[in-house]
Design an enzyme around this catalytic site. Sequence first.
Site, short mmCIF file in Angstrom:
data_model
loop_
_atom_site.label_atom_id
_atom_site.label_comp_id
_atom_site.label_asym_id
_atom_site.label_seq_id
_atom_site.Cartn_x
_atom_site.Cartn_y
_atom_site.Cartn_z
N GLY A 61 28.61 -53.00 30.36
CA GLY A 61 27.95 -54.26 30.72
C GLY A 61 28.92 -55.29 31.28
N ALA B 295 28.35 -54.05 26.48
CA ALA B 295 27.36 -54.48 25.50
C ALA B 295 27.94 -54.22 24.11
CB ALA B 295 26.07 -53.70 25.70
N GLU C 230 29.25 -54.40 34.88
CA GLU C 230 27.95 -54.76 35.48
C GLU C 230 27.85 -56.28 35.70
OE1 GLU C 230 25.94 -52.53 32.33
OE2 GLU C 230 24.89 -51.41 33.88
N GLU D 33 29.24 -45.59 29.57
CA GLU D 33 28.03 -45.42 28.75
C GLU D 33 27.74 -43.97 28.39
OE1 GLU D 33 28.28 -47.43 31.37
OE2 GLU D 33 27.30 -49.35 30.95
N1 CO8 Z 1 31.09 -53.55 21.32
C1 CO8 Z 1 31.44 -53.91 20.08
N2 CO8 Z 1 32.72 -54.01 19.65
C2 CO8 Z 1 33.69 -53.73 20.53
C3 CO8 Z 1 33.42 -53.34 21.85
C4 CO8 Z 1 32.04 -53.25 22.25
N3 CO8 Z 1 31.67 -52.92 23.49
N4 CO8 Z 1 34.58 -53.11 22.49
C5 CO8 Z 1 35.55 -53.37 21.60
N5 CO8 Z 1 35.03 -53.75 20.43
C6 CO8 Z 1 35.74 -54.13 19.20
C7 CO8 Z 1 36.36 -52.92 18.51
O1 CO8 Z 1 35.41 -52.26 17.71
C8 CO8 Z 1 37.46 -53.59 17.71
O2 CO8 Z 1 36.88 -54.18 16.56
P1 CO8 Z 1 37.66 -54.06 15.14
O3 CO8 Z 1 38.91 -54.88 15.36
O4 CO8 Z 1 36.70 -54.69 14.20
O5 CO8 Z 1 37.94 -52.62 14.91
C9 CO8 Z 1 37.91 -54.74 18.61
O6 CO8 Z 1 36.85 -54.93 19.54
C10 CO8 Z 1 39.16 -54.41 19.40
O7 CO8 Z 1 38.94 -53.19 20.08
P2 CO8 Z 1 39.90 -51.92 19.95
O8 CO8 Z 1 40.65 -51.93 18.65
O9 CO8 Z 1 39.09 -50.70 20.26
O10 CO8 Z 1 40.95 -52.23 21.12
P3 CO8 Z 1 41.78 -51.16 21.95
O11 CO8 Z 1 42.76 -51.94 22.74
O12 CO8 Z 1 42.28 -50.06 21.09
O13 CO8 Z 1 40.71 -50.52 22.97
C11 CO8 Z 1 38.89 -50.57 24.54
C12 CO8 Z 1 40.10 -51.32 23.94
C13 CO8 Z 1 39.40 -49.35 25.32
C14 CO8 Z 1 38.18 -51.53 25.47
C15 CO8 Z 1 37.95 -50.10 23.40
O14 CO8 Z 1 37.69 -51.21 22.53
C16 CO8 Z 1 36.64 -49.55 23.87
O15 CO8 Z 1 36.58 -48.42 24.34
N6 CO8 Z 1 35.55 -50.35 23.73
C17 CO8 Z 1 34.22 -49.92 24.08
C18 CO8 Z 1 34.01 -49.95 25.58
C19 CO8 Z 1 32.63 -49.43 25.94
O16 CO8 Z 1 32.27 -48.31 25.66
N7 CO8 Z 1 31.85 -50.29 26.60
C20 CO8 Z 1 30.51 -49.95 27.05
C21 CO8 Z 1 29.50 -50.32 26.00
S1 CO8 Z 1 27.90 -49.76 26.43
C22 CO8 Z 1 27.34 -50.88 27.56
O17 CO8 Z 1 28.01 -51.80 27.94
C23 CO8 Z 1 25.96 -50.66 28.04
C24 CO8 Z 1 25.45 -51.85 28.85
C25 CO8 Z 1 23.98 -51.72 29.10
C26 CO8 Z 1 23.21 -51.90 27.81
C27 CO8 Z 1 21.76 -51.77 28.03
C28 CO8 Z 1 20.94 -52.20 26.76
C29 CO8 Z 1 20.05 -51.14 26.23
#
Ligand code: CO8
Length: 267
Positions: free
Chosen positions: A118, A73, A121, A141
């Site tokens: 997500g 998400a 999921e 999460e």
């Molecule tokens: N949301 C928003 N932006 C994101 C997300 C995300 N989930 N993942 C990556 N991005 C963005 C980064 O912020 C970055 O943006 P910017 O270039 O502006 O800085 C861009 O994508 C590239 O990402 P990274 O520079 O971080 O790339 P890396 O190769 O260094 O890392 C990762 C890749 C490991 C995937 C890293 O981006 C990461 O950890 N992302 C988050 C993953 C995460 O925690 N996902 C779970 C989110 S929570 C969720 O999914 C809950 C679902 C249920 C919701 C229920 C509703 C209430």
Amino acid sequence: MKIAVEPVAEANVLYERKDAIVLITINRPKVLNALDRVTLTQLRAAFESARDDTSVLGVILTGAGDKAFIAGADIGELARLNVIEAEAYSRQGQAVLDLIETFGKPVVAAVNGYALGGGCETAMACAIRLGSDNAKFGQPEVKLGLIPGFGGTQRLARLVGKGRALQLILSGATIDAQEAYRVGLVNEIVPHADLLARAETILRQIAANAPLAIKFALEAVNKGMETSLSEGLALEGSLFAVCASTDDKAEGTAAFLAKRAAKFLGR
Ligand code: CO8
């Protein structure tokens, strides 16, 4: 894969058609295809189009770019949610993934990179998951002070068992494609460059079979996972009987006995 772009294509979700197969692509590569509410709405519309089009026999779901299927998400959006909005967001995501799971036609997740939160999921709602050799899976999460909210606590335990699901959900650890294959989270690992072609091959193999039988087999397995063995067997018997009344059953059995290829019409 040569495909014609259909008018329903929107910026965040692409809908592309190759005869009976639809490729749906989450298209926010700058944020690793993170799902915000607009994208979820577009994803629902794309699946509704594919569901309602009787000429569509299957869907491949993937992410734009080489790095991510869906990195979860949208955390920027999650950060701003109040408690009421959080529940609505969770329900919205759950409803879209229910639509994918109960789609009535095969959906193959072509997991071409990160499938986190997500994203994992969403892949789990698909009938079949293929992982490219760079795919990565996890439910991180808890690192954000959250729990999975798009069905992860339920579908992961059903797919890989309670112990492995709890380890993944409580640790927030990311696993690679090999480990995902070992625990049964993906059906196959495919070289990155061959991922969409392999998904297409699997769908074409399925599409050669009787469409109603495919629909009822999906329903029997999905509903059976949610009920007791005896209720599941009763459902299987009923759906088997429905299949026996179809033109496709008459055609499939006649074609076998006449030693010719069957021509199914989905009736
Ligand atoms: N949301 C928003 N932006 C994101 C997300 C995300 N989930 N993942 C990556 N991005 C963005 C980064 O912020 C970055 O943006 P910017 O270039 O502006 O800085 C861009 O994508 C590239 O990402 P990274 O520079 O971080 O790339 P890396 O190769 O260094 O890392 C990762 C890749 C490991 C995937 C890293 O981006 C990461 O950890 N992302 C988050 C993953 C995460 O925690 N996902 C779970 C989110 S929570 C969720 O999914 C809950 C679902 C249920 C919701 C229920 C509703 C209430």
